[in-house]
Design a protein around this motif. Structure first.
Motif, PDB file in Angstrom:
ATOM      1  N   ILE A  17     -39.154   7.267  21.620  1.00 58.35           N
ATOM      2  CA  ILE A  17     -37.972   6.317  21.862  1.00 58.35           C
ATOM      3  C   ILE A  17     -37.734   5.808  20.403  1.00 58.35           C
ATOM      4  O   ILE A  17     -36.528   5.987  20.028  1.00 58.35           O
ATOM      5  CB  ILE A  17     -38.098   5.059  22.865  1.00 58.35           C
ATOM      6  CG1 ILE A  17     -37.913   5.814  24.224  1.00 58.35           C
ATOM      7  CG2 ILE A  17     -36.967   4.189  22.657  1.00 58.35           C
ATOM      8  CD1 ILE A  17     -38.125   5.015  25.360  1.00 58.35           C
ATOM      9  N   THR A  18     -38.906   5.196  19.704  1.00 59.54           N
ATOM     10  CA  THR A  18     -38.500   4.725  18.356  1.00 59.54           C
ATOM     11  C   THR A  18     -38.293   5.797  17.290  1.00 59.54           C
ATOM     12  O   THR A  18     -37.018   5.458  16.711  1.00 59.54           O
ATOM     13  CB  THR A  18     -39.971   3.975  18.157  1.00 59.54           C
ATOM     14  OG1 THR A  18     -40.271   3.033  19.154  1.00 59.54           O
ATOM     15  CG2 THR A  18     -39.849   3.358  16.398  1.00 59.54           C
ATOM     16  N   TYR A  21     -34.397   6.698  17.968  1.00 61.43           N
ATOM     17  CA  TYR A  21     -33.443   5.682  17.572  1.00 61.43           C
ATOM     18  C   TYR A  21     -33.387   5.609  15.963  1.00 61.43           C
ATOM     19  O   TYR A  21     -32.358   5.203  15.382  1.00 61.43           O
ATOM     20  CB  TYR A  21     -33.999   4.325  18.042  1.00 61.43           C
ATOM     21  CG  TYR A  21     -32.991   2.962  17.822  1.00 61.43           C
ATOM     22  CD1 TYR A  21     -31.651   3.104  18.498  1.00 61.43           C
ATOM     23  CD2 TYR A  21     -33.255   2.002  17.118  1.00 61.43           C
ATOM     24  CE1 TYR A  21     -30.719   2.126  18.120  1.00 61.43           C
ATOM     25  CE2 TYR A  21     -32.313   1.125  16.847  1.00 61.43           C
ATOM     26  CZ  TYR A  21     -31.220   1.165  17.211  1.00 61.43           C
ATOM     27  OH  TYR A  21     -30.209   0.126  17.061  1.00 61.43           O
ATOM     28  N   GLU A  22     -34.515   5.856  15.325  1.00 60.87           N
ATOM     29  CA  GLU A  22     -34.795   6.000  14.069  1.00 60.87           C
ATOM     30  C   GLU A  22     -33.774   6.734  13.223  1.00 60.87           C
ATOM     31  O   GLU A  22     -33.071   6.475  12.504  1.00 60.87           O
ATOM     32  CB  GLU A  22     -36.141   6.152  13.553  1.00 60.87           C
ATOM     33  CG  GLU A  22     -36.298   6.139  11.919  1.00 60.87           C
ATOM     34  CD  GLU A  22     -37.692   6.658  11.446  1.00 60.87           C
ATOM     35  OE1 GLU A  22     -37.818   7.341  10.381  1.00 60.87           O
ATOM     36  OE2 GLU A  22     -38.709   6.368  12.206  1.00 60.87           O
ATOM     37  N   ALA A  24     -31.283   7.953  14.646  1.00 59.31           N
ATOM     38  CA  ALA A  24     -29.541   7.363  14.884  1.00 59.31           C
ATOM     39  C   ALA A  24     -29.191   6.234  14.115  1.00 59.31           C
ATOM     40  O   ALA A  24     -28.280   6.133  13.458  1.00 59.31           O
ATOM     41  CB  ALA A  24     -29.585   6.509  16.308  1.00 59.31           C
ATOM     42  N   VAL A  25     -30.140   5.459  13.634  1.00 62.16           N
ATOM     43  CA  VAL A  25     -30.132   4.288  12.737  1.00 62.16           C
ATOM     44  C   VAL A  25     -29.895   5.027  11.098  1.00 62.16           C
ATOM     45  O   VAL A  25     -28.904   4.674  10.366  1.00 62.16           O
ATOM     46  CB  VAL A  25     -31.103   3.399  12.728  1.00 62.16           C
ATOM     47  CG1 VAL A  25     -30.896   2.174  11.239  1.00 62.16           C
ATOM     48  CG2 VAL A  25     -31.171   2.476  14.100  1.00 62.16           C
ATOM     49  N   THR A  31     -25.283   3.315  16.117  1.00 61.62           N
ATOM     50  CA  THR A  31     -25.465   2.091  16.275  1.00 61.62           C
ATOM     51  C   THR A  31     -25.095   1.492  14.628  1.00 61.62           C
ATOM     52  O   THR A  31     -25.200   2.184  13.730  1.00 61.62           O
ATOM     53  CB  THR A  31     -27.159   2.031  16.396  1.00 61.62           C
ATOM     54  OG1 THR A  31     -27.578   0.765  16.074  1.00 61.62           O
ATOM     55  CG2 THR A  31     -27.779   3.016  15.235  1.00 61.62           C
ATOM     56  N   GLU A  33     -27.023  -0.712  13.444  1.00 59.28           N
ATOM     57  CA  GLU A  33     -28.251  -1.192  12.695  1.00 59.28           C
ATOM     58  C   GLU A  33     -28.176  -0.499  11.167  1.00 59.28           C
ATOM     59  O   GLU A  33     -28.125   0.700  11.461  1.00 59.28           O
ATOM     60  CB  GLU A  33     -29.530  -1.028  13.180  1.00 59.28           C
ATOM     61  CG  GLU A  33     -29.589  -2.099  14.568  1.00 59.28           C
ATOM     62  CD  GLU A  33     -31.050  -2.153  14.828  1.00 59.28           C
ATOM     63  OE1 GLU A  33     -31.883  -2.790  14.278  1.00 59.28           O
ATOM     64  OE2 GLU A  33     -31.295  -1.855  16.132  1.00 59.28           O
ATOM     65  N   PRO A  36     -34.189   1.059  10.445  1.00 57.51           N
ATOM     66  CA  PRO A  36     -34.709   1.354  11.876  1.00 57.51           C
ATOM     67  C   PRO A  36     -35.918   0.494  12.123  1.00 57.51           C
ATOM     68  O   PRO A  36     -36.656   0.008  11.308  1.00 57.51           O
ATOM     69  CB  PRO A  36     -35.452   2.755  11.551  1.00 57.51           C
ATOM     70  CG  PRO A  36     -34.928   3.237  10.369  1.00 57.51           C
ATOM     71  CD  PRO A  36     -34.370   1.989   9.516  1.00 57.51           C
ATOM     72  N   MET A  42     -39.629  -2.239  18.825  1.00 56.11           N
ATOM     73  CA  MET A  42     -38.866  -1.482  19.834  1.00 56.11           C
ATOM     74  C   MET A  42     -39.704  -1.853  21.242  1.00 56.11           C
ATOM     75  O   MET A  42     -39.205  -1.955  22.202  1.00 56.11           O
ATOM     76  CB  MET A  42     -38.929   0.004  19.692  1.00 56.11           C
ATOM     77  CG  MET A  42     -38.061   0.278  18.464  1.00 56.11           C
ATOM     78  SD  MET A  42     -36.330   0.113  18.880  1.00 56.11           S
ATOM     79  CE  MET A  42     -35.936   1.470  19.868  1.00 56.11           C
ATOM     80  N   SER A  87     -26.613   1.731  26.719  1.00 59.67           N
ATOM     81  CA  SER A  87     -26.964   2.322  25.469  1.00 59.67           C
ATOM     82  C   SER A  87     -27.658   3.705  26.110  1.00 59.67           C
ATOM     83  O   SER A  87     -28.390   3.859  26.963  1.00 59.67           O
ATOM     84  CB  SER A  87     -28.250   1.604  24.646  1.00 59.67           C
ATOM     85  OG  SER A  87     -27.289   0.131  24.213  1.00 59.67           O
ATOM     86  N   TYR A  89     -29.140   7.459  24.023  1.00 54.24           N
ATOM     87  CA  TYR A  89     -29.408   7.824  22.698  1.00 54.24           C
ATOM     88  C   TYR A  89     -30.380   9.146  22.857  1.00 54.24           C
ATOM     89  O   TYR A  89     -31.147   9.105  23.918  1.00 54.24           O
ATOM     90  CB  TYR A  89     -30.325   7.199  21.713  1.00 54.24           C
ATOM     91  CG  TYR A  89     -29.679   5.740  21.041  1.00 54.24           C
ATOM     92  CD1 TYR A  89     -28.901   5.892  20.044  1.00 54.24           C
ATOM     93  CD2 TYR A  89     -29.585   4.406  21.735  1.00 54.24           C
ATOM     94  CE1 TYR A  89     -28.327   4.732  19.470  1.00 54.24           C
ATOM     95  CE2 TYR A  89     -28.927   3.521  21.400  1.00 54.24           C
ATOM     96  CZ  TYR A  89     -28.214   3.732  20.203  1.00 54.24           C
ATOM     97  OH  TYR A  89     -27.555   2.624  19.685  1.00 54.24           O
TER      98      TYR A  89
END
Length: 176
Positions: A17-18, A21-22, A24-25, A31, A33, A36, A42, A87, A89
């Motif tokens: 997951i991290t 999301y990294e 995506a950031v 996002t 942000e 990350p 997270m 949310s 992702y």
């Protein structure tokens, strides 16, 4: 491609997951942000949601997490307690394969089962046609656009607000 397994997320899923999301950031506008969060942050965010009773799901293909979705508090004030914000992702390699739609559909069902009455989508970047399309397919209605509220990658970005009534929505009083 095999069908994804959509299941509740566990702490063991947090490294994947991290990583999702990294990406995506660092490379996306979904996002706002700019840096990350690390695995510890997270994990903290995951724990807050799970302890709050919110749904948190992953999509796995052949045992590998390729996407995740969760619902959390829309706003902290108690009057908003029946409204959640979603949310979703996905790993970049998995976009446009229907997995985001499947995650969102399951997230909606899980939110209804928990008694929530409204789901809000705050979509980063009005050019994010994929996310807007997935939310539209799930029945979300356009509420409005906040122009130029985020600044990322050297440009101004909008947020798109969409909303979906859950269960009876606002037609009846909730069981408190």
């Amino acid at each position: 491609m095999s069908a994804p397994e959509i299941r509740p997320a566990t702490a063991a899923d947090l490294p994947a997951i991290t990583s999702i999301y990294e990406q995506a950031v660092l490379y996306g506008t979904a996002t706002f942000e700019l840096i990350p969060p690390d695995l510890a942050e997270m994990t903290r965010r995951f724990s807050v949601l799970i302890e709050g009773g919110f749904p948190y799901l992953v999509a796995a293909l052949d045992g590998r997490v390729v996407g995740y979705a969760y619902a959390g508090a829309y706003r902290p004030r108690p009057a908003y307690r029946f409204t959640v914000e979603n949310s979703v992702y996905l790993a970049p390699s998995i976009h446009r394969r229907g997995i985001g739609l499947q995650l969102l559909q399951r997230l909606i069902a899980e939110s209804v089962a928990r008694g929530y009455r409204q789901m809000i989508a705050v979509i980063g970047d009005s050019a994010n046609a994929g996310s807007i399309g997935v939310h539209t397919r799930c029945g979300f209605k356009m509420i409005g656009t906040h122009p130029d509220v985020g600044f990322k990658f050297g440009r101004w970005l909008d947020t798109v607000m969409m909303q979906l009534p859950l269960g009876a929505g606002g037609a009846t009083l909730p069981a408190d």
